[in-house]
Motif scaffolding. Structure first.
Motif, short mmCIF file in Angstrom:
data_model
loop_
_atom_site.label_atom_id
_atom_site.label_comp_id
_atom_site.label_asym_id
_atom_site.label_seq_id
_atom_site.Cartn_x
_atom_site.Cartn_y
_atom_site.Cartn_z
N LEU A 419 -55.43 -41.35 -26.60
CA LEU A 419 -54.46 -42.43 -26.65
C LEU A 419 -55.15 -43.71 -26.21
CD1 LEU A 419 -51.33 -40.79 -24.94
CD2 LEU A 419 -51.49 -41.47 -27.32
N ASP A 420 -54.67 -44.84 -26.75
CA ASP A 420 -55.21 -46.10 -26.24
C ASP A 420 -54.64 -46.35 -24.84
OD1 ASP A 420 -52.64 -47.31 -26.41
OD2 ASP A 420 -53.02 -47.90 -28.48
N ALA A 421 -55.18 -47.35 -24.17
CA ALA A 421 -54.85 -47.57 -22.76
C ALA A 421 -53.37 -47.83 -22.56
CB ALA A 421 -55.68 -48.73 -22.21
N GLU A 422 -52.75 -48.63 -23.44
CA GLU A 422 -51.34 -48.98 -23.26
C GLU A 422 -50.45 -47.76 -23.41
OE1 GLU A 422 -50.16 -52.21 -25.69
OE2 GLU A 422 -51.49 -53.66 -24.73
N LEU A 423 -50.73 -46.92 -24.41
CA LEU A 423 -49.92 -45.72 -24.59
C LEU A 423 -50.18 -44.72 -23.47
CD1 LEU A 423 -50.08 -45.15 -28.45
CD2 LEU A 423 -48.07 -45.72 -27.08
N ALA A 424 -51.42 -44.66 -23.00
CA ALA A 424 -51.73 -43.73 -21.90
C ALA A 424 -50.90 -44.06 -20.67
CB ALA A 424 -53.22 -43.79 -21.58
N GLU A 425 -50.61 -45.36 -20.45
CA GLU A 425 -49.78 -45.73 -19.31
C GLU A 425 -48.37 -45.15 -19.43
OE1 GLU A 425 -49.77 -49.91 -18.93
OE2 GLU A 425 -51.88 -50.07 -18.33
N LEU A 426 -47.92 -44.92 -20.66
CA LEU A 426 -46.56 -44.41 -20.88
C LEU A 426 -46.50 -42.90 -20.81
CD1 LEU A 426 -45.39 -46.83 -23.69
CD2 LEU A 426 -45.20 -47.05 -21.22
N THR A 427 -47.60 -42.26 -20.41
CA THR A 427 -47.57 -40.84 -20.08
C THR A 427 -47.73 -40.62 -18.58
OG1 THR A 427 -49.97 -40.56 -20.33
CG2 THR A 427 -48.61 -40.28 -22.31
N ALA A 428 -47.91 -41.72 -17.83
CA ALA A 428 -48.18 -41.61 -16.39
C ALA A 428 -46.92 -41.26 -15.62
CB ALA A 428 -48.76 -42.93 -15.89
N LEU A 429 -47.10 -40.47 -14.60
CA LEU A 429 -46.03 -40.11 -13.68
C LEU A 429 -46.54 -40.30 -12.25
CD1 LEU A 429 -44.60 -36.85 -15.30
CD2 LEU A 429 -43.44 -39.06 -15.14
N PRO A 430 -45.69 -40.70 -11.34
CA PRO A 430 -46.13 -40.86 -9.95
C PRO A 430 -46.33 -39.50 -9.27
CG PRO A 430 -43.78 -41.28 -10.15
CD PRO A 430 -44.29 -41.07 -11.54
N GLN A 431 -46.82 -39.56 -8.08
CA GLN A 431 -46.98 -38.33 -7.30
C GLN A 431 -45.61 -37.74 -6.95
OE1 GLN A 431 -49.91 -36.88 -6.52
NE2 GLN A 431 -50.99 -38.48 -7.68
N GLY A 432 -45.58 -36.46 -6.77
CA GLY A 432 -44.35 -35.82 -6.33
C GLY A 432 -43.43 -35.37 -7.43
N VAL A 433 -44.00 -35.01 -8.61
CA VAL A 433 -43.15 -34.50 -9.70
C VAL A 433 -42.52 -33.19 -9.23
CG1 VAL A 433 -43.12 -33.66 -12.06
CG2 VAL A 433 -44.59 -35.60 -11.44
N PRO A 434 -41.20 -33.03 -9.33
CA PRO A 434 -40.54 -31.79 -8.87
C PRO A 434 -41.11 -30.56 -9.56
CG PRO A 434 -38.93 -33.51 -9.32
CD PRO A 434 -40.24 -34.01 -9.84
N GLN A 435 -41.16 -29.48 -8.83
CA GLN A 435 -41.69 -28.23 -9.39
C GLN A 435 -40.84 -27.75 -10.55
OE1 GLN A 435 -44.60 -26.97 -8.35
NE2 GLN A 435 -44.44 -25.54 -10.10
N ALA A 436 -39.56 -28.06 -10.53
CA ALA A 436 -38.69 -27.64 -11.64
C ALA A 436 -39.12 -28.31 -12.94
CB ALA A 436 -37.24 -28.00 -11.32
N VAL A 437 -39.58 -29.56 -12.86
CA VAL A 437 -40.07 -30.25 -14.05
C VAL A 437 -41.36 -29.62 -14.54
CG1 VAL A 437 -40.98 -32.46 -14.90
CG2 VAL A 437 -38.97 -32.43 -13.42
N VAL A 438 -42.28 -29.33 -13.62
CA VAL A 438 -43.56 -28.72 -14.00
C VAL A 438 -43.33 -27.36 -14.64
CG1 VAL A 438 -45.77 -27.88 -13.12
CG2 VAL A 438 -44.77 -29.98 -12.18
N ASP A 439 -42.46 -26.56 -14.05
CA ASP A 439 -42.22 -25.21 -14.59
C ASP A 439 -41.59 -25.28 -15.97
OD1 ASP A 439 -43.21 -24.23 -12.24
OD2 ASP A 439 -41.24 -23.84 -11.33
N ARG A 440 -40.62 -26.17 -16.14
CA ARG A 440 -39.96 -26.26 -17.45
C ARG A 440 -40.95 -26.77 -18.51
NH1 ARG A 440 -36.41 -23.73 -20.16
NH2 ARG A 440 -35.37 -23.52 -18.15
N ALA A 441 -41.80 -27.73 -18.13
CA ALA A 441 -42.79 -28.24 -19.07
C ALA A 441 -43.76 -27.13 -19.50
CB ALA A 441 -43.56 -29.40 -18.44
N GLU A 442 -44.16 -26.27 -18.58
CA GLU A 442 -45.07 -25.17 -18.93
C GLU A 442 -44.39 -24.19 -19.88
OE1 GLU A 442 -48.26 -24.80 -18.40
OE2 GLU A 442 -48.24 -26.78 -17.43
N GLN A 443 -43.12 -23.93 -19.66
CA GLN A 443 -42.39 -23.03 -20.56
C GLN A 443 -42.31 -23.61 -21.97
OE1 GLN A 443 -38.55 -22.04 -18.87
NE2 GLN A 443 -39.43 -21.63 -16.84
N ILE A 444 -42.03 -24.90 -22.05
CA ILE A 444 -41.93 -25.55 -23.37
C ILE A 444 -43.30 -25.59 -24.05
CG2 ILE A 444 -41.42 -27.74 -24.53
CD1 ILE A 444 -39.22 -28.19 -22.44
N ARG A 445 -44.34 -25.88 -23.28
CA ARG A 445 -45.69 -25.93 -23.85
C ARG A 445 -46.09 -24.57 -24.43
NH1 ARG A 445 -48.11 -27.93 -19.84
NH2 ARG A 445 -48.37 -30.07 -20.56
#
Length: 782
Positions: A419-445
Motif C-alpha cells: 500500500l502507499d503511505a496514505e492508504l497504509a495510515e488507514l490500516t493503522a490501529l492504536p495500542q490496546g486492540v481488544p482481544q475479541a477483535v483480534v480473535d474475530r479477525a483471525e476467524q474471518i481470515r
C-alpha cells in the motif's frame, strides 16, 4: 501662543504619506502565514494606496486637517464599492443601499469563514473584503497619527495589529523576516518625519523672540544622523526578534478555523460520532429533499472520518484548497478505467439542515448552483464551505454511478502485498486492540481468502441474529461511543446503533489489513407521491442520519458497506448471494429505509462531541477577537493612562508641599503642550505666562490664577530658600492655593481649546514626547 509645528509643504506631506504606506503594506505582510496565495496582499496594498495617497491629495487641496480622516473614509468606501460592490454602485464607486446590503452579506460570510477555515485559509471574497476593510481602517488611523496629530511614534499601535495576529493563531507567530521589515519601515517613517520636521522648521524661520534658539544648518545632512539611524535600526531588529520569540500562541488553529472539525457544525452533525443522544430523540426534523430516478436511493455523505486515536474517531487535518472548486471534481481515487460508470443529475433542496459540509452522494463529477465558496477535499471528495452553510441551498450534483462487478471486487489485490503511505495510515490501529477483535479477525481470515470475502464476512457477522439494534442499551450499560474499549464491550454485549456497528467493522477491517474509514451522513430517505419531470421526490429527515463504513479495494476505490441491522439497505454487491451483475456501490433498492429513532438537528441544547460544537467554537473565536481588540485598545490608551498618572503624581506633590510651585507650573505647561501650545522648557515662566495671558480665556479669575502660579514658581526657583510651604497657610506657596490656581488654569485652557484638540490631548499627549524629542535633537546636532 503659537503652534509648535511648522506647516508642511505638499511634497513633505507626500513623503510622510509614502512612508506611512510602506509601513502599512509591510505590516500587512505579517498575515502571510495565515492566508493562501498573494493576491490578497496586492488587494490590501491597493486599498492602502487609495486611502493614504487619496489623503495626500485631499491635503494638497488645503482641506481642513480635521476633515481629512473623514474624507479618507469616503475614499475607502468608494474603493470597497469599486472592488466588491459589483454593479450596485453608481459609476462603480458611489455606494447605494444595495451596496451596503452586499457589504453586510460579505461581513457575515467573513465571520463564517473565520470560524470554518483552518490556516492557511483560502481567501474567498468575504475574507478578502474583511482584509481590505481592515487595511483601509489601519491606513486611516496611521495617517491620522502621522499627519493630523503629527505624532508618528504612535503609528506603531495600528501597524502592530496585523503583526500580532499570527501570534494568536499559529505556533510560530509572524515570520522573522516580516517583523524585521516592519521594524525597518517604522524606523524609516520616524526618520522621514525628523527630516520633514526639520526642513519645515527651517523654512518657517519664526522662533519665539524670547526663546533661546540654536540655529541649525540650512541643509539637513544625512551623514550627520546616520549613526543614530543605524543605532535605532539595531534596537528595532533586536526588539523584532524578541517579539517573534515571545508572542504567545493562544491556539495553533483558532480564529481562522480549528483542527477539530466538530467545531464546524451548527444545527448539523458531529464528526466525532456522538450520535446516540440524538438518535434517542423520536421527533424527526426535515433535512433536505432531492429528485432522483425511480430506484435510486444513494446515501448522502457529509464528511468522512479516518483518524482513529483509540478513544474517538475524528476527521483528518486537511485544510481547504482554493483550487478545488466544485465546478469540477476529479474521478474518485483508485477507480480503474475498466469499471463501468454513468452520470445523471440529482437536484437537492436543503430545508432545515445547517452545516458547513454539503450532503452529496459519492462520488459526484460537479456541483452547480451553490451560494458561497465551496471546495472539495482531495482525499475524501467531501465538499465543505469556507464562508457559507447548507441552510436554504438549492443545487444540482452530477452523480457518477460506479458499477463494478463482484468479480472485480473479489479480484482486488490483497492490501498486504503493498500500500502507499496514505492508504497504509488507514490500516493503522492504536495500542490496546481488544482481544475479541483480534480473535474475530483471525476467524474471518481463516474462513475467507480475499479482502472482499472478508469484508462481506464482517458485515454478515454484524448483521447476524446475535446482534441487536438499540440506542438505549449502550447508555444503560455504559459503553456508548466508538473507542476501542467501547468496541470490545459492544462485541460482548452485542447491542448498539450505527456508530458501534460502523466502528467495529472499520476496526475489524483494519485488523485484517484492509484500509477502512467511516462516513457520516444520511441514508436514501423516503420517497413521496410528488414527481418532478418524471423523477421521484425523496424526503430526507433526521431519522435518516447515519454512519457507515467504507473499505478500500484496488481498482474500485472506496466501497460502502452496511453492517447496521435495521438501518438502510445492504448493498447488492455485498449480499451473500451476490452474482456477477453490475451494481453500483452507492445505490440501494427502491424500498424505503426502515423506521428508526433519529436526531432533531435543530435542538439548540444539543451537546455534540463534548461541547465542541459550533457555538463553542464561535464563542471561543469571539472571545479571542474581543481579547485582541481589548489589547489593541489598551495599547492605544497607554499614553493617556501615563499622562493621567503623571498629573496625579504632580498634584500629590502640590498637596504635600514638595516643591509645590514647580509641580503646579509643570502640570500647567504640560496641559498647554498637550493642547498644541508652543511653550517650551527653555522659556522662562514669565515669558510663558505672558504668551498665555494674551489669550481671551485668561481674563478675570483665570488670569489671576496664572499670575499666582507664575509668581510662586519664580520665588521657588530663583528666590532664597523658603520655609516649609505648609507652615504659611494662605501664602503664595500655600499648597491648597496652588492646587486651586492649577485647577482654574487647566479649566481655562480646556475651555479655550477645540473639541479635536481636547481629544488629541487625552489620547496623544504631546508633553510626553517633549523630553524624547529634545534628547533626540541633541543627539542629531551633536
Amino acid at each position: 501662543m503659537r503652534a509648535d509645528r511648522a506647516a508642511l509643504s505638499r511634497l513633505q506631506a507626500l513623503a510622510l504619506s509614502a512612508a506611512s504606506f510602506l509601513l502599512v503594506v509591510v505590516a500587512t505582510m505579517a498575515l502571510g502565514p495565515l492566508l493562501e496565495g498573494s493576491g490578497w496582499w496586492w488587494l490590501c496594498a491597493a486599498v492602502a494606496a487609495a486611502v493614504l495617497f487619496g489623503g495626500a491629495g485631499i491635503r494638497a487641496l488645503r482641506a481642513p486637517a480635521s476633515l481629512v480622516p473623514v474624507l479618507e473614509f469616503v475614499v475607502l468606501l468608494a474603493t470597497l464599492t469599486l472592488f466588491f460592490g459589483g454593479t450596485t454602485g453608481l459609476l462603480l464607486v458611489v455606494p447605494t443601499p444595495d451596496t451596503f446590503a452586499v457589504f453586510g452579506t460579505l461581513l457575515d460570510g467573513a465571520a463564517r469563514t473565520i470560524q470554518q477555515q483552518a490556516v492557511p485559509a483560502v481567501v474567498v471574497p468575504p475574507l478578502a473584503f474583511a482584509l481590505a476593510l481592515g487595511t483601509g481602517v489601519i491606513a486611516v488611523v496611521v495617517d491620522f497619527m502621522v499627519l493630523t496629530l503629527r505624532v508618528p511614534a504612535l503609528a506603531a499601535a495600528p501597524a502592530l495589529v496585523p503583526v500580532l495576529i499570527p501570534g494568536f493563531l499559529i505556533e510560530d507567530g509572524a515570520e522573522l523576516g516580516t517583523l524585521v521589515l516592519a521594524a525597518a519601515a517604522f524606523l524609516l517613517l520616524l526618520r522621514v518625519d525628523v527630516r520633514v520636521r526639520r526642513r519645515a522648521e527651517l523654512a518657517s524661520g519664526d522662533p519665539a523672540d524670547d526663546a533661546v534658539v540654536v540655529v541649525p544648518p540650512s541643509r539637513v545632512p544625512i551623514v550627520s544622523t546616520l549613526g543614530v539611524s543605524l543605532g535605532l535600526a539595531s534596537v528595532g531588529l533586536v526588539l523584532a526578534s524578541l517579539l517573534t520569540a515571545s508572542t504567545p500562541s493562544i491556539s495553533t488553529s483558532l480564529l481562522l478555523g480549528t483542527g477539530g472539525q466538530g467545531t464546524l457544525f451548527a444545527r448539523g452533525v458531529s464528526p466525532f460520532l456522538d450520535l446516540g443522544r440524538d438518535l434517542r430523540r423520536p421527533d424527526p426534523v426535515p433535512a433536505f429533499r432531492y429528485t432522483a430516478r425511480d430506484g435510486d436511493r444513494p446515501y448522502f455523505r457529509l464528511l468522512t472520518i479516518d483518524d482513529f486515536g483509540g478513544a474517538v474517531w475524528g476527521t483528518g487535518r486537511t485544510r481547504l484548497d482554493g483550487d478545488n472548486s466544485v465546478d469540477e471534481l476529479p474521478a474518485p481515487a483508485g477507480l480503474a478505467a475498466d469499471v463501468a460508470r454513468s452520470e445523471h443529475p440529482v437536484d437537492v433542496v436543503v430545508e432545515q439542515l445547517r452545516t458547513t459540509w454539503l450532503p452529496l452522494p459519492y462520488p459526484v463529477a460537479s456541483v452547480e448552483g451553490l451560494r458561497g465558496s465551496w471546495f472539495w477535499d482531495r482525499d475524501t471528495l467531501t465538499v465543505r464551505s469556507a464562508d457559507s452553510d447548507t441552510e436554504g441551498q438549492r443545487y444540482r450534483a452530477t452523480l457518477v454511478e460506479i458499477e463494478p462487478t463482484v468479480e472485480q471486487l473479489r479480484g482486488a489485490r490483497d492490501p498486504r502485498l503493498g500500500l502507499d503511505a496514505e492508504l497504509a495510515e488507514l490500516t493503522a490501529l492504536p495500542q490496546g486492540v481488544p482481544q475479541a477483535v483480534v480473535d474475530r479477525a483471525e476467524q474471518i481470515r481463516a474462513a475467507a481468502d480475499t479482502p472482499y470475502d472478508r469484508a462481506v464476512a464482517i458485515q454478515d457477522f454484524l448483521r447476524g441474529p446475535d446482534f441487536t439494534y438499540s440506542t438505549e442499551a449502550p447508555v444503560e450499560a455504559g459503553y456508548d461511543g466508538g473507542g476501542l474499549d467501547v468496541i470490545g464491550e459492544f462485541l460482548e454485549k452485542r447491542e448498539g446503533y450505527c456508530v458501534h456497528f460502523a466502528s467495529t467493522m472499520a476496526v475489524l477491517a483494519r485488523e485484517l489489513g484492509i484500509p477502512a474509514r467511516i462516513s457520516v451522513g444520511y441514508t436514501g430517505g423516503t420517497p413521496t407521491s410528488e414527481r418532478i419531470d418524471n423523477l421521484s421526490v425523496v424526503e430526507v429527515d433526521s431519522h435518516d442520519l447515519h454512519a457507515w463504513p467504507e473499505l478500500w479495494f484496488e481498482g474500485v476505490g472506496w466501497v460502502p458497506f452496511e453492517p447496521t441491522p435495521g438501518r438502510g439497505t445492504v448493498p447488492a454487491y455485498s449480499r451473500p448471494d451476490a452474482g456477477e451483475q453490475a451494481v453500483a456501490p452507492g445505490r440501494t433498492p427502491s424500498t424505503a429505509p426502515p423506521a428508526a429513532s433519529g436526531r432533531p438537528d435543530l435542538d439548540p441544547e444539543r451537546d455534540l462531541a463534548g461541547g465542541t460544537g459550533a457555538a463553542g467554537a464561535a464563542g471561543a473565536a469571539s472571545a479571542r477577537i474581543v481579547g485582541v481588540a481589548f489589547a489593541i485598545v489598551l495599547l492605544l490608551l497607554v499614553p493617556a493612562l501615563w499622562r493621567i498618572g503623571q498629573r496625579a503624581a504632580r498634584r500629590r506633590r502640590v498637596r504635600r508641599g514638595i516643591r509645590p510651585a514647580d509641580a503646579a507650573w509643570r502640570e500647567a505647561m504640560a496641559t498647554v503642550r498637550d493642547l498644541g501650545g508652543g511653550t517650551a522648557d527653555d522659556q522662562t515662566p514669565r515669558a510663558a505666562a505672558a504668551a498665555l495671558g494674551a489669550a481671551p480665556a485668561f481674563t478675570g479669575e483665570a488670569g489671576v490664577a496664572l499670575q499666582v502660579l507664575r509668581d510662586a514658581v519664580e520665588r521657588e526657583r530663583y528666590g532664597p530658600p523658603m520655609a516649609d510651604a505648609r507652615s504659611t497657610p494662605g501664602g503664595a506657596e500655600d499648597p491648597e492655593r496652588l492646587d486651586r490656581a492649577l485647577a482654574v488654569v487647566r479649566t481655562a485652557l480646556l475651555a479655550g481649546a477645540a473639541p479635536l484638540e481636547r481629544l488629541r490631548a487625552v489620547l496623544a499627549p504631546r508633553s510626553l514626547l517633549d523630553r524624547w524629542r529634545a534628547s533626540r535633537r541633541r543627539v542629531e546636532h551633536a
